[in-house]
Design a protein around this motif. Structure first.
Motif, short mmCIF file in Angstrom:
data_model
loop_
_atom_site.label_atom_id
_atom_site.label_comp_id
_atom_site.label_asym_id
_atom_site.label_seq_id
_atom_site.Cartn_x
_atom_site.Cartn_y
_atom_site.Cartn_z
N GLU B 52 0.83 -1.22 0.00
CA GLU B 52 0.00 0.00 0.00
C GLU B 52 0.85 1.26 0.00
OE1 GLU B 52 1.35 -0.50 4.05
OE2 GLU B 52 0.70 -1.91 2.52
N ARG B 53 2.12 1.13 0.36
CA ARG B 53 3.01 2.30 0.41
C ARG B 53 3.97 2.32 -0.77
NH1 ARG B 53 6.20 2.57 5.54
NH2 ARG B 53 5.39 0.60 6.34
N PHE B 55 4.47 2.73 -4.94
CA PHE B 55 3.80 3.26 -6.13
C PHE B 55 4.62 2.95 -7.38
CE2 PHE B 55 2.53 5.74 -2.49
CZ PHE B 55 1.14 5.76 -2.61
N GLN B 56 4.14 2.02 -8.17
CA GLN B 56 4.77 1.74 -9.47
C GLN B 56 4.19 2.77 -10.46
OE1 GLN B 56 6.72 1.15 -12.05
NE2 GLN B 56 6.90 -1.05 -11.65
N MET B 64 6.52 10.81 -11.65
CA MET B 64 6.99 10.25 -10.37
C MET B 64 7.48 11.35 -9.43
SD MET B 64 9.84 7.30 -9.59
CE MET B 64 11.26 8.13 -10.28
N MET B 67 4.48 13.40 -8.23
CA MET B 67 3.71 12.65 -7.24
C MET B 67 4.42 12.60 -5.90
SD MET B 67 1.98 9.33 -9.07
CE MET B 67 1.58 8.66 -7.46
N LEU B 71 2.95 13.71 -2.37
CA LEU B 71 2.81 12.79 -1.24
C LEU B 71 3.35 13.39 0.06
CD1 LEU B 71 3.67 9.52 -3.14
CD2 LEU B 71 1.75 9.70 -1.53
#
Lengths: 281, 317
Positions: B52-53, B55-56, B64, B67, B71
């Motif tokens: 859950e932590r 990110f592909q 990337m 994002m 985050l």
């Protein structure tokens, strides 16, 4: 919550702020700012669920990211008029040592700003990251973003658009300001976007048109619909049809005022079309 | 003279992976993003343990970085992973605006830096990344020397608030840093005492510098070796103190001599203590295909090159 007339009064005052800010320093971007006035006034005064005060993490409230940072005049005016910082500070726009830089930045600590923008095409990625952080934090609030239509020519947007749909980022509402203009002329002639709706839909987004993007009630209705579509596994795109320079007749329907300030006479003319409502700063 | 034991060659990228795996267990705010290079960056375990932590993002480095900046808004500590070339030059403006200027707590973790990724050739061998990153206001630039130090650095940057560029590589190199050594950002490590010349090295050239110091010792030359794992902020005092004693200096890095560690050292010395300096670095050139050892030899980045540079700089005193 303000009624429609009150929102329109705020919008009129925001238009005055925009004109006065760019006139004072003879620089800035009035065209796109005027076109997005109704949207941002509606967003900050009605649509978004916001906490009092400002903290960077924004847990427990909706967030907004301005990707097309050059429309900073409207952003600053709306932030000031909704209490993020003193309205008087609008008079420092683009001056040395001001927190109101030409393009928005976190660098000077201006409340309400969560990311620098101006170099185009980066805001949707940031909004995506913030939306993913909300999910990790179990925060049910939404993330909003605003982008220029010409800005979609930047490739990074399409990386973000692909990611959002591919990863079910359904707590994000990205609005495209479809005014059809950019610095060098009509978007259609500079580099045609084709059908923005078809593109977003092909990538897997839910797309909603707000045909009258300079009508407060239409914006409220369209954004309520957009909100109702969140949480269903897909990101939501709002196509906000606006008129660049809206509310100042000689600035409308042209790219000429993208990044040009009015002179003294033009300012007077623009202000005469937008009578003071909340009081000038 | 103090000597160091190589406990077995290991790749520094695996040190990063091990550090990230540990952070996955110890710091719930750490999240990781990768642009289709999970295996190369050794991020598999973090992904497996913390799906859950993780990110592909696909082959989309600009998104990337953006994002990762987003985050942080919500308290996450994002670690991005891709090759050094795609971590810096490809996304310079994204890092500049969304991370550095915005003051975001993003850790840009870059593998396959320099020539020694080897056979892939110059398209993938960035020799300009230290320069690009150190020029950004507020950016911390770290280039650890071996597996253990890369792991320790990975842990340390999670506890530091602010943007960081962490640079490491693909080849297996000597591992000699004590496993329990704590990493202190900005604090140079004084490895060998010497009187005749100072060698300031970064990355896996620190081991080459240690090898060079042994060779020099046999020739009757006493070399002081300093590991500068943090290029920015630079431990200027450690450098000034050393050259006050040795009166000359060699800098060694797997990077272009323009914009690298050597220039940072030269700036400090020209202001505070003008000192003869020689640069072991690439000479304003792109790389090429070859094995890491062949490339180190051809481009003058090994212990032999450091020995020669030391002899030359001593002659200039």
């Amino acid at each position: 919550m303000p009624n429609t007339q009150q929102l329109e009064d705020i919008t009129t005052q925001v238009r005055r702020d925009i004109l006065r800010m760019v006139h004072k320093v003879n620089s800035g971007h009035p065209g796109g700012s005027l076109g997005c006035a109704e949207f941002l006034v509606a967003l900050y005064n009605d649509i978004m669920d916001r906490k009092d005060g400002f903290d960077m993490d924004g847990i427990g409230e909706d967030l907004f990211f301005l990707s097309n940072g050059h429309i900073s005049p409207v952003f600053y005016s709306v932030l000031a008029r909704t209490g993020y910082f003193p309205v008087d500070e609008l008079s420092t726009f683009r001056l040395l040592n001001s927190r109101l830089q030409g393009h928005p930045t976190t660098h000077e600590g201006l409340p309400g700003i969560r990311i620098a923008s101006g170099s185009l095409g980066q805001g949707m990625s940031v909004a995506l990251g913030a939306a993913q952080a909300k999910k990790l934090n179990g925060c049910k609030h939404l993330v909003y973003s605003l982008h220029g239509d010409g800005e979609l020519q930047e490739g990074q947007n399409w990386e973000a658009i692909m990611y959002a749909a591919g990863n079910n980022v359904d707590n994000l509402i990205s609005t495209i300001d479809l005014n059809g203009q950019q610095i060098d002329g009509a978007t259609e002639t500079v580099l045609s976007l084709g059908s923005v709706r078809a593109k977003f839909e092909a990538f897997g987004w839910i797309v909603i048109d707000i045909e009258k993007g300079n009508n407060i009630e239409a914006v409220l209705k369209g954004m309520a619909e957009a909100k109702s579509k969140t949480g269903n596994g897909k990101p939501v795109c709002v196509l906000l049809h606006t008129v660049m320079g809206n509310g100042v007749d000689f600035m409308m329907h042209t790219h000429a005022w993208h990044g040009k300030a009015p002179n003294d006479e033009q300012l007077a003319e623009g202000l005469s079309q937008n009578a003071e409502t909340l009081g000038d700063y | 003279m103090k000597t160091y034991e190589n406990t077995g060659n290991k790749d520094t990228r695996s040190g990063f992976g091990a550090g990230l795996t540990e952070l996955g267990k110890t710091n719930e705010n750490v999240v990781a993003l990768c642009a289709d290079l999970i295996g190369s960056l050794k991020m598999d375990d973090f992904k497996k343990n913390n799906p859950e932590r993780f990110f592909q993002v696909g082959i989309a480095e600009a998104n990337m970085i953006g994002m990762a900046a987003g985050l942080t808004i919500g308290g996450k500590i994002p670690f991005t992973g891709t090759f050094a070339n795609f971590s810096t030059g490809r996304v310079y403006d994204q890092i500049r605006q969304s991370v550095a200027y915005s003051g975001k707590n993003v850790k840009i973790c870059a593998s396959h830096a320099g020539l020694t990724l080897g056979e892939d050739g110059a398209t993938h061998q960035i020799l300009e990344d230290i320069g690009l990153m150190k020029m950004l206001p507020g950016m911390t630039v770290i280039n650890p020397c071996d597996y253990n130090q890369t792991k320790a650095a990975t842990l340390a940057i999670a506890d530091y608030e602010g943007p960081v560029y962490l640079r490491f590589g693909r080849p297996s190199v000597a591992n000699f840093t004590p496993e329990d050594q704590k990493f202190e950002i900005g604090k140079a490590l004084h490895l060998v005492d010497g009187a005749d010349v100072t060698i300031v090295a970064t990355g896996h050239l620190v081991w080459e510098a240690l090898e060079a110091s042994k060779e020099l010792n046999e020739k009757g030359i006493s070399a002081e070796v300093i590991n500068i794992h943090t290029i920015k902020p630079l431990d200027a005092q450690a450098i000034i103190d050393s050259v006050s004693k040795t009166k000359c200096i060699v800098t060694a890095e797997e990077h272009n001599h323009l914009g690298g560690l050597g220039e940072s050292v030269a700036r400090v010395l020209s202001q505070h203590k003008p000192t003869p300096q020689e640069f072991v670095a690439t000479n304003d050139t792109f790389g090429e295909s070859g094995t890491p050892a062949q490339l180190m030899e051809k481009y003058g980045l090994n212990s032999d090159a450091i020995v020669k540079a030391c002899e030359k700089v001593i002659s200039r005193k």
